[in-house]
Design a protein around this motif. Structure first.
Motif, short mmCIF file in Angstrom:
data_model
loop_
_atom_site.label_atom_id
_atom_site.label_comp_id
_atom_site.label_asym_id
_atom_site.label_seq_id
_atom_site.Cartn_x
_atom_site.Cartn_y
_atom_site.Cartn_z
N ILE A 118 0.91 -1.01 0.39
CA ILE A 118 -0.03 0.25 -0.43
C ILE A 118 0.61 1.24 0.13
O ILE A 118 0.46 2.28 -0.81
N ILE A 119 2.04 1.42 0.87
CA ILE A 119 2.95 2.13 1.13
C ILE A 119 3.35 2.37 -0.59
O ILE A 119 3.16 3.46 -0.79
N LYS A 120 3.45 1.76 -1.18
CA LYS A 120 4.63 1.72 -2.79
C LYS A 120 3.24 2.23 -3.70
O LYS A 120 3.36 3.08 -4.67
N ARG A 121 2.31 1.56 -3.73
CA ARG A 121 0.76 2.56 -3.94
C ARG A 121 0.99 3.69 -4.05
O ARG A 121 1.01 4.43 -4.93
N VAL A 122 0.54 3.88 -2.53
CA VAL A 122 0.66 4.88 -2.69
C VAL A 122 1.44 6.34 -3.29
O VAL A 122 1.07 7.71 -3.90
N LEU A 123 2.96 5.61 -2.62
CA LEU A 123 3.97 6.47 -3.45
C LEU A 123 4.02 6.96 -4.99
O LEU A 123 4.37 8.11 -5.12
N LEU A 124 3.27 5.87 -5.50
CA LEU A 124 3.68 6.07 -6.29
C LEU A 124 2.05 7.03 -7.13
O LEU A 124 2.93 7.93 -8.29
N ASP A 125 1.26 6.29 -7.00
CA ASP A 125 0.21 7.39 -7.12
C ASP A 125 0.62 9.12 -6.86
O ASP A 125 -0.06 10.29 -8.47
N HIS A 126 0.94 9.47 -6.23
CA HIS A 126 1.18 10.10 -5.46
C HIS A 126 2.35 11.59 -6.53
O HIS A 126 2.23 12.52 -7.24
N GLU A 127 3.34 10.38 -6.52
CA GLU A 127 4.27 10.97 -8.05
C GLU A 127 3.77 11.27 -9.01
O GLU A 127 3.76 12.01 -9.66
N LYS A 128 3.17 10.19 -9.45
CA LYS A 128 1.89 10.35 -10.92
C LYS A 128 1.84 12.44 -10.67
O LYS A 128 1.51 12.26 -12.03
N LYS A 129 0.50 12.23 -9.66
CA LYS A 129 0.27 13.57 -9.19
C LYS A 129 0.48 14.67 -9.85
O LYS A 129 0.92 15.54 -10.78
N LYS A 130 1.94 14.39 -9.60
CA LYS A 130 2.99 15.70 -9.05
C LYS A 130 3.07 15.63 -10.43
O LYS A 130 3.91 16.80 -10.66
N GLU A 131 3.39 14.91 -11.15
CA GLU A 131 4.25 14.97 -12.63
C GLU A 131 2.47 15.68 -13.53
O GLU A 131 3.43 16.85 -14.74
#
Length: 133
Positions: A118-131
Motif C-alpha cells: 500500500i505504501i508503494k502504491r500510494v507513493l507511486l500514485d502521489h508521484e504521478k499526480k505531481k508530474e
C-alpha cells in the motif's frame, strides 16, 4: 548535515506501532512514532521539511486520525501521502477520509507485505499526480 526524509506513524497501540517500526526499518528513512494525533502533529511541526508520508490510526486518544489528517491538509498544507489504519472497512469513514485527502487505508491486522504494497502504491500514485500538476 543533510537529514534523511521521514515518515510519521501515529498509532496508540504499542504492539502495532512496534510492528510498523519493524516493517519500515529502512536505512534511507527515519520513522518517527507517535502515540496519538497530538504527538504526531508536534513531530510534523518539528520535521515538516523532512516528512514525506504519514500513517495514522483512526481511533486514538487526544486527537483522532481523521482530525489529524484534516489539520495536516488544511492548516499545515501537507501535500504528501496520508494512509489511515483502521480495524473496520466502514464505508462512511472511508468516504470521509477521501474527502479529507487521505490517499489510502489499510485494515488491521495486516501483514508486512500488505503494508509495503500500500505504501508503494500510494507513493507511486502521489508521484504521478505531481508530474501532472
Amino acid at each position: 548535515m543533510i537529514q534523511k526524509p521521514c515518515l510519521i506513524i501515529a498509532e496508540d497501540s504499542r504492539t502495532i506501532r512496534d510492528q510498523l517500526l519493524f516493517f519500515l526499518k529502512l536505512p534511507e528513512l527515519d520513522v518517527l512514532p507517535a502515540e496519538d494525533g497530538l504527538e504526531a502533529l508536534a513531530l510534523f511541526d518539528a520535521n515538516q521539511d523532512r516528512v514525506r508520508m504519514v500513517l495514522t490510526d483512526i481511533h486514538m486518544p487526544n486527537l483522532e486520525g481523521l482530525e489529524l489528517s484534516r489539520i495536516l491538509r488544511e492548516d499545515r498544507r501537507f501535500t504528501g501521502p496520508i494512509i489511515v489504519l483502521t480495524q473496520q472497512g466502514d464505508n462512511a469513514m472511508i468516504k470521509r477520509a477521501k474527502e479529507l485527502g487521505v490517499n489510502g487505508w489499510l485494515i488491521k491486522p495486516f501483514k508486512g507485505d500488505e503494508l509495503l504494497q500500500i505504501i508503494k502504491r500510494v507513493l507511486l500514485d502521489h508521484e504521478k499526480k505531481k508530474e501532472v500538476i
